[in-house]
Design a protein around this motif. Structure first.
Motif, mmCIF file in Angstrom:
data_model
loop_
_atom_site.group_PDB
_atom_site.id
_atom_site.type_symbol
_atom_site.label_atom_id
_atom_site.label_comp_id
_atom_site.label_asym_id
_atom_site.label_seq_id
_atom_site.Cartn_x
_atom_site.Cartn_y
_atom_site.Cartn_z
ATOM 1 N N PHE A 138 0.720 -1.267 -0.037
ATOM 2 C CA PHE A 138 0.015 -0.072 0.024
ATOM 3 C C PHE A 138 0.862 1.265 -0.150
ATOM 4 O O PHE A 138 1.789 1.359 0.971
ATOM 5 C CB PHE A 138 -0.719 0.141 1.033
ATOM 6 N N GLU A 139 0.569 2.225 -0.847
ATOM 7 C CA GLU A 139 1.234 3.626 -1.039
ATOM 8 C C GLU A 139 0.316 4.425 -1.642
ATOM 9 O O GLU A 139 0.049 4.285 -3.001
ATOM 10 C CB GLU A 139 2.729 3.184 -1.912
ATOM 11 N N PRO A 140 -0.073 5.417 -0.750
ATOM 12 C CA PRO A 140 -1.210 6.424 -1.131
ATOM 13 C C PRO A 140 -0.596 7.414 -2.180
ATOM 14 O O PRO A 140 -1.552 7.950 -3.077
ATOM 15 C CB PRO A 140 -1.738 6.742 0.055
ATOM 16 N N ASP A 141 0.427 7.999 -1.823
ATOM 17 C CA ASP A 141 1.157 9.261 -2.611
ATOM 18 C C ASP A 141 1.279 8.662 -3.931
ATOM 19 O O ASP A 141 2.036 7.769 -4.398
ATOM 20 C CB ASP A 141 2.378 9.657 -1.911
ATOM 21 N N PRO A 142 0.633 9.449 -4.991
ATOM 22 C CA PRO A 142 1.069 9.067 -6.362
ATOM 23 C C PRO A 142 2.428 9.149 -6.882
ATOM 24 O O PRO A 142 2.548 8.292 -7.541
ATOM 25 C CB PRO A 142 0.048 10.288 -7.069
ATOM 26 N N TRP A 143 3.068 10.014 -6.317
ATOM 27 C CA TRP A 143 4.674 10.267 -7.036
ATOM 28 C C TRP A 143 5.247 8.866 -6.290
ATOM 29 O O TRP A 143 6.070 8.340 -6.924
ATOM 30 C CB TRP A 143 5.146 11.413 -6.159
ATOM 31 N N THR A 144 5.034 8.506 -5.132
ATOM 32 C CA THR A 144 5.736 7.735 -4.440
ATOM 33 C C THR A 144 5.147 6.084 -4.944
ATOM 34 O O THR A 144 5.902 5.139 -5.214
ATOM 35 C CB THR A 144 5.435 7.479 -2.964
#
Length: 232
Positions: free
Chosen positions: A79-85
């Motif tokens: 899970f990774e919410p930040d679009p860039w990351t």
């Protein structure tokens, strides 16, 4: 070189961590740091037990721990919410066919929320991404860099999986408090083997610090799942 844990020093830090205010929090961090080798050893043992099972990385960032999990687990949900990351995470895990990147935050209900980033995110997004959080009042972020992201009801997500979960690693910059409270009161908790949590008490508002400390006390009383809140 691996350091040798000092039980007397750990016990002292643990005792002093109960002091009120910032002084107690500083000792709480010292205690967590003194346990780093112990926690890493427990994580390694949990990975061995995870062979062929499901693992979950909440706050996967660039994928360092998701890829470690993938070398043992049958399936890893990162899970990774930040679009860039999340885009960087996809690039870094492209060679693993058992990692599924989920571009969303793990929360207590499904919806959308702003993610708050470090003020330095625009100039150094790789470093700045380490601070991204759903908490507007966390001390190391600013509302000027916020972006809207998806949030998934994490307990319901787990309930929909067809296998038990060997490991859940939680590093979500303050969001761990509400999430862990919710998980511990949900029947799906019985399907999890290990939970490793990085807490952020030194950067949290006072009410969340009190709740995080209460979770530590609660976690120490549990034998299943095994919960370690000194992950970092």
């Amino acid at each position: 070189m691996k350091s040798t844990p000092n039980p007397a020093k750990q016990a002292y830090y643990h005792l002093m961590s109960h002091l009120p205010g910032r002084r107690g929090l500083r000792y709480l961090r010292k205690h967590s740091l003194s346990r780093r080798d112990d926690v890493n050893a427990l994580f390694d043992a949990a990975l061995v037990e995870a062979s062929g099972k499901t693992c979950i990385d909440l706050g996967a960032n660039m994928g360092v721990f998701a890829t470690r999990m993938a070398k043992h687990a049958g399936r890893v949900y990162a899970f990774e919410p930040d679009p860039w990351t999340a885009q960087k995470l996809r690039e870094n895990t492209a060679g693993f066919d058992n990692i599924e990147v989920i571009e969303a935050a793990a929360g207590v209900e499904t919806g959308k929320m702003p993610i708050y980033r470090s003020a330095k995110f625009d100039t150094d997004p790789r470093k700045g991404s380490l601070s991204s959080t759903l908490l507007a009042d966390k001390s190391n972020v600013t509302p000027e860099t916020a972006a809207m992201v998806d949030v998934i009801d994490f307990a319901e997500f787990l309930s929909g999986l067809h296998s038990d979960i060997a490991i859940v690693k939680i590093d979500i910059e303050g969001g761990e408090v509400a999430l862990l409270e919710h998980l511990l009161d949900h029947p799906v908790i019985s399907r999890i083997g290990y939970i490793f949590v990085e807490t952020h008490e030194t950067k949290l508002p006072r009410d969340l610090v009190a709740r995080s400390r209460a979770l530590r006390r609660r976690a120490r009383q549990l034998t299943h799942p095994r919960i370690d809140m000194d992950w970092m």
